[in-house]
Scaffold this active site. Sequence first.
Site, PDB file in Angstrom:
ATOM      1  N   TYR A   1       0.847  -1.212   0.000  1.00 48.97           N
ATOM      2  CA  TYR A   1       0.000   0.000   0.000  1.00 48.97           C
ATOM      3  C   TYR A   1       0.878   1.256   0.000  1.00 48.97           C
ATOM      4  CZ  TYR A   1      -3.151   3.376   2.469  1.00 48.97           C
ATOM      5  OH  TYR A   1      -3.877   4.466   2.882  1.00 48.97           O
TER       6      TYR A   1
ATOM      7  N   TYR B   1      -2.890 -10.776  11.387  1.00 55.88           N
ATOM      8  CA  TYR B   1      -2.916 -10.281   9.997  1.00 55.88           C
ATOM      9  C   TYR B   1      -2.378 -11.294   8.984  1.00 55.88           C
ATOM     10  CZ  TYR B   1      -3.672  -5.411  11.580  1.00 55.88           C
ATOM     11  OH  TYR B   1      -4.172  -4.241  12.119  1.00 55.88           O
TER      12      TYR B   1
ATOM     13  N   TYR C   1       3.171  -9.262   7.516  1.00 49.92           N
ATOM     14  CA  TYR C   1       2.779  -8.015   8.190  1.00 49.92           C
ATOM     15  C   TYR C   1       3.972  -7.419   8.924  1.00 49.92           C
ATOM     16  CZ  TYR C   1       0.417  -4.704  11.274  1.00 49.92           C
ATOM     17  OH  TYR C   1       0.033  -3.554  11.934  1.00 49.92           O
TER      18      TYR C   1
HETATM   19  P1  NAD Z   1     -12.812   4.252   3.009  1.00 45.24           P
HETATM   20  O1  NAD Z   1     -12.492   2.845   2.729  1.00 45.24           O
HETATM   21  O2  NAD Z   1     -13.762   4.548   4.117  1.00 45.24           O
HETATM   22  O3  NAD Z   1     -13.351   4.960   1.703  1.00 45.24           O
HETATM   23  C1  NAD Z   1     -12.903   4.651   0.412  1.00 45.24           C
HETATM   24  C2  NAD Z   1     -14.078   4.746  -0.530  1.00 45.24           C
HETATM   25  O4  NAD Z   1     -13.596   4.511  -1.858  1.00 45.24           O
HETATM   26  C3  NAD Z   1     -15.161   3.696  -0.241  1.00 45.24           C
HETATM   27  O5  NAD Z   1     -16.441   4.275  -0.141  1.00 45.24           O
HETATM   28  C4  NAD Z   1     -15.078   2.755  -1.440  1.00 45.24           C
HETATM   29  O6  NAD Z   1     -16.326   2.187  -1.800  1.00 45.24           O
HETATM   30  C5  NAD Z   1     -14.550   3.694  -2.514  1.00 45.24           C
HETATM   31  N1  NAD Z   1     -13.878   2.978  -3.598  1.00 45.24           N
HETATM   32  C6  NAD Z   1     -12.869   2.078  -3.476  1.00 45.24           C
HETATM   33  N2  NAD Z   1     -12.516   1.614  -4.689  1.00 45.24           N
HETATM   34  C7  NAD Z   1     -13.308   2.242  -5.599  1.00 45.24           C
HETATM   35  C8  NAD Z   1     -13.417   2.197  -7.013  1.00 45.24           C
HETATM   36  N3  NAD Z   1     -12.634   1.396  -7.744  1.00 45.24           N
HETATM   37  N4  NAD Z   1     -14.338   2.979  -7.610  1.00 45.24           N
HETATM   38  C9  NAD Z   1     -15.141   3.793  -6.879  1.00 45.24           C
HETATM   39  N5  NAD Z   1     -15.086   3.870  -5.543  1.00 45.24           N
HETATM   40  C10 NAD Z   1     -14.176   3.107  -4.900  1.00 45.24           C
HETATM   41  O7  NAD Z   1     -11.426   5.017   3.283  1.00 45.24           O
HETATM   42  P2  NAD Z   1     -11.154   6.426   3.953  1.00 45.24           P
HETATM   43  O8  NAD Z   1     -10.676   6.193   5.330  1.00 45.24           O
HETATM   44  O9  NAD Z   1     -12.274   7.352   3.692  1.00 45.24           O
HETATM   45  O10 NAD Z   1      -9.863   6.886   3.115  1.00 45.24           O
HETATM   46  C11 NAD Z   1      -9.967   7.629   1.922  1.00 45.24           C
HETATM   47  C12 NAD Z   1      -8.593   7.877   1.328  1.00 45.24           C
HETATM   48  O11 NAD Z   1      -7.719   8.471   2.279  1.00 45.24           O
HETATM   49  C13 NAD Z   1      -7.874   6.618   0.837  1.00 45.24           C
HETATM   50  O12 NAD Z   1      -7.180   6.925  -0.346  1.00 45.24           O
HETATM   51  C14 NAD Z   1      -6.875   6.294   1.943  1.00 45.24           C
HETATM   52  O13 NAD Z   1      -5.764   5.630   1.436  1.00 45.24           O
HETATM   53  C15 NAD Z   1      -6.536   7.676   2.433  1.00 45.24           C
HETATM   54  N6  NAD Z   1      -6.154   7.662   3.840  1.00 45.24           N
HETATM   55  C16 NAD Z   1      -7.070   7.627   4.835  1.00 45.24           C
HETATM   56  C17 NAD Z   1      -6.658   7.638   6.156  1.00 45.24           C
HETATM   57  C18 NAD Z   1      -7.606   7.679   7.316  1.00 45.24           C
HETATM   58  O14 NAD Z   1      -7.168   7.999   8.426  1.00 45.24           O
HETATM   59  N7  NAD Z   1      -8.882   7.394   7.130  1.00 45.24           N
HETATM   60  C19 NAD Z   1      -5.301   7.657   6.441  1.00 45.24           C
HETATM   61  C20 NAD Z   1      -4.388   7.647   5.406  1.00 45.24           C
HETATM   62  C21 NAD Z   1      -4.818   7.657   4.105  1.00 45.24           C
HETATM   63  C1  UGA Z   2      -3.564   2.842   8.592  1.00 47.81           C
HETATM   64  C2  UGA Z   2      -4.058   2.362   7.244  1.00 47.81           C
HETATM   65  O1  UGA Z   2      -2.999   1.929   6.449  1.00 47.81           O
HETATM   66  C3  UGA Z   2      -4.733   3.415   6.473  1.00 47.81           C
HETATM   67  O2  UGA Z   2      -6.070   3.532   6.783  1.00 47.81           O
HETATM   68  C4  UGA Z   2      -4.089   4.741   6.533  1.00 47.81           C
HETATM   69  O3  UGA Z   2      -3.342   4.896   5.371  1.00 47.81           O
HETATM   70  C5  UGA Z   2      -3.195   5.043   7.715  1.00 47.81           C
HETATM   71  O4  UGA Z   2      -2.796   3.991   8.493  1.00 47.81           O
HETATM   72  C6  UGA Z   2      -3.798   6.068   8.623  1.00 47.81           C
HETATM   73  O5  UGA Z   2      -4.901   5.847   9.131  1.00 47.81           O
HETATM   74  O6  UGA Z   2      -3.167   7.087   8.814  1.00 47.81           O
HETATM   75  P1  UGA Z   2      -2.544   1.619  10.619  1.00 47.81           P
HETATM   76  O7  UGA Z   2      -2.452   2.840  11.441  1.00 47.81           O
HETATM   77  O8  UGA Z   2      -1.470   0.630  10.812  1.00 47.81           O
HETATM   78  O9  UGA Z   2      -2.630   1.922   9.087  1.00 47.81           O
HETATM   79  O10 UGA Z   2      -3.942   0.873  10.812  1.00 47.81           O
HETATM   80  P2  UGA Z   2      -4.889   0.632  12.044  1.00 47.81           P
HETATM   81  O11 UGA Z   2      -5.797  -0.486  11.702  1.00 47.81           O
HETATM   82  O12 UGA Z   2      -5.525   1.904  12.421  1.00 47.81           O
HETATM   83  O13 UGA Z   2      -3.909   0.087  13.175  1.00 47.81           O
HETATM   84  C7  UGA Z   2      -3.211   0.904  14.056  1.00 47.81           C
HETATM   85  C8  UGA Z   2      -2.365   0.015  14.973  1.00 47.81           C
HETATM   86  O14 UGA Z   2      -3.239  -0.785  15.790  1.00 47.81           O
HETATM   87  C9  UGA Z   2      -1.429  -0.986  14.285  1.00 47.81           C
HETATM   88  O15 UGA Z   2      -0.248  -1.045  15.037  1.00 47.81           O
HETATM   89  C10 UGA Z   2      -2.156  -2.324  14.395  1.00 47.81           C
HETATM   90  O16 UGA Z   2      -1.268  -3.419  14.416  1.00 47.81           O
HETATM   91  C11 UGA Z   2      -2.860  -2.150  15.732  1.00 47.81           C
HETATM   92  N1  UGA Z   2      -4.112  -2.943  15.940  1.00 47.81           N
HETATM   93  C12 UGA Z   2      -5.081  -2.981  14.997  1.00 47.81           C
HETATM   94  C13 UGA Z   2      -4.285  -3.594  17.162  1.00 47.81           C
HETATM   95  O17 UGA Z   2      -3.406  -3.604  18.042  1.00 47.81           O
HETATM   96  N2  UGA Z   2      -5.468  -4.259  17.390  1.00 47.81           N
HETATM   97  C14 UGA Z   2      -6.459  -4.315  16.480  1.00 47.81           C
HETATM   98  O18 UGA Z   2      -7.519  -4.940  16.778  1.00 47.81           O
HETATM   99  C15 UGA Z   2      -6.265  -3.662  15.242  1.00 47.81           C
END
Ligand code: NAD
Ligand code: UGA
Length: 371
Positions: A177, A321, A325
């Site tokens: 990723y 996982y 991982y």
């Molecule tokens: P999410 O999974 O909640 O939302 C992603 C959305 O994209 C979903 O509604 C899904 O249906 C849609 N989608 C996926 N593939 C698609 C496709 N081929 N065509 C149309 N729609 C599609 O994720 P999120 O947390 O809202 O994250 C959004 C973006 O931000 C992502 O690019 C993610 O990598 C990035 N991001 C999020 C976080 C976070 O803290 N939530 C952290 C780091 C990066």
């Molecule tokens: C996330 C995801 O990659 C993305 O959604 C995003 O890009 C980014 O990081 C972000 O949110 O900024 P990560 O933070 O590793 O990655 O994902 P989480 O599932 O939120 O896990 C956070 C930490 O909790 C990790 O260390 C994971 O191993 C741990 N974890 C997760 C637990 O200890 N218990 C659980 O049940 C789940």
Amino acid sequence: MNSNKQKRIQKITTMKKIGIFGCSGFIGSHLVERLLDSTRYKIIGADITQDKIGHLVKNPDFEFYKININDLKKSKELLKKCDTVISLAALCNPALYNTIPLEVIDSNFTQPHALVSLCAELGVRIIHFSTCEVYGKTIRGVALKKLTDPEDEANYLLSEDSSQLIMGPINAQRWTYAAAKQLLERVIYAYGEQDLLEYTIIRPFNFIGSRMDFIPGFDGNGIPRVIACFMESLLLNKPLKLVDGGKNTRSFTSIHDAIDAIVKIIELPEQSKNQIFNIGNPNNEFTIQELAEMFISLYKELYPDRNYTSKIISVPSAEFYGKGYEDSDKRVPDISKAQRLLGWYPNINIMDALKETIVSYVDYYGKKWAA
Ligand code: NAD
Ligand code: UGA
């Protein structure tokens, strides 16, 4: 023509047209809500589902298209309607990175790369969502040798334009990723350097809030991100699991602070032109163990009648996982650039962010389960 209709036509012609690809996800649903509230934007939304935006699709300022972004013909038609596009669509759940790596690379590089090329061709400004995971393993992986003074570790910050981006070996598929996101950042940067594209890249740091992911077996399958994992355990009175002891840290950021930053980026195109921004809350850095403890104590305080009795347990990452991982051990953003150029600073502390998140899950799933 009646005056109401005239006013509506006038309004539409002056509104900014914002495309949101991936508008029905966690971030997308909050962003659509906020932009529609301001009444200054016409939103053109695209997603493969409308599950999290059902309450918004009837708004006259929102056009929703149920499409897959890999349909380039349809995506191009939508892009032609937009001044700015926000690219959110992706598979972004760590449980997928080492289990379906090819789909993860496709979804985080190949498909959004095609979208970026279309934006360059059509002259559409793009705000692309990358990730803080591009920094990779961080302390142990990158800089430990240099950090002889423990004070240094306390001050360790990740900066957009100077920090190293270091990932594990190829057999550690966790990094599919981050590597896909990093390569696309490099493509976007190259377009910008050649004056072929106006862009902003956002690196989010663990946004948290309502509508994040799913509860397994109820409205999704597999392992969600940590917030939904912990909420599932609390709601079902099961133990919260710490992967490899939960010693690593994250900087948790309220979705509301995050949306403030995104709106600033939309509204300040000159200041954000061809910039990469960390969006995160450096004051909310906690280990996952601390996060689990805060979740349990807040849940017990808010819902004493639910009699939560389970404990926290540790599980090996290979069991949780699967093979391949690895984890980032410390992620704290330097947000001085966002503060300087956008005038943005996060205000919401961890307790308030968690409280709101817990209440939203209990309300939503409580009502669904009761129905
Ligand atoms: P999410 O999974 O909640 O939302 C992603 C959305 O994209 C979903 O509604 C899904 O249906 C849609 N989608 C996926 N593939 C698609 C496709 N081929 N065509 C149309 N729609 C599609 O994720 P999120 O947390 O809202 O994250 C959004 C973006 O931000 C992502 O690019 C993610 O990598 C990035 N991001 C999020 C976080 C976070 O803290 N939530 C952290 C780091 C990066
Ligand atoms: C996330 C995801 O990659 C993305 O959604 C995003 O890009 C980014 O990081 C972000 O949110 O900024 P990560 O933070 O590793 O990655 O994902 P989480 O599932 O939120 O896990 C956070 C930490 O909790 C990790 O260390 C994971 O191993 C741990 N974890 C997760 C637990 O200890 N218990 C659980 O049940 C789940």
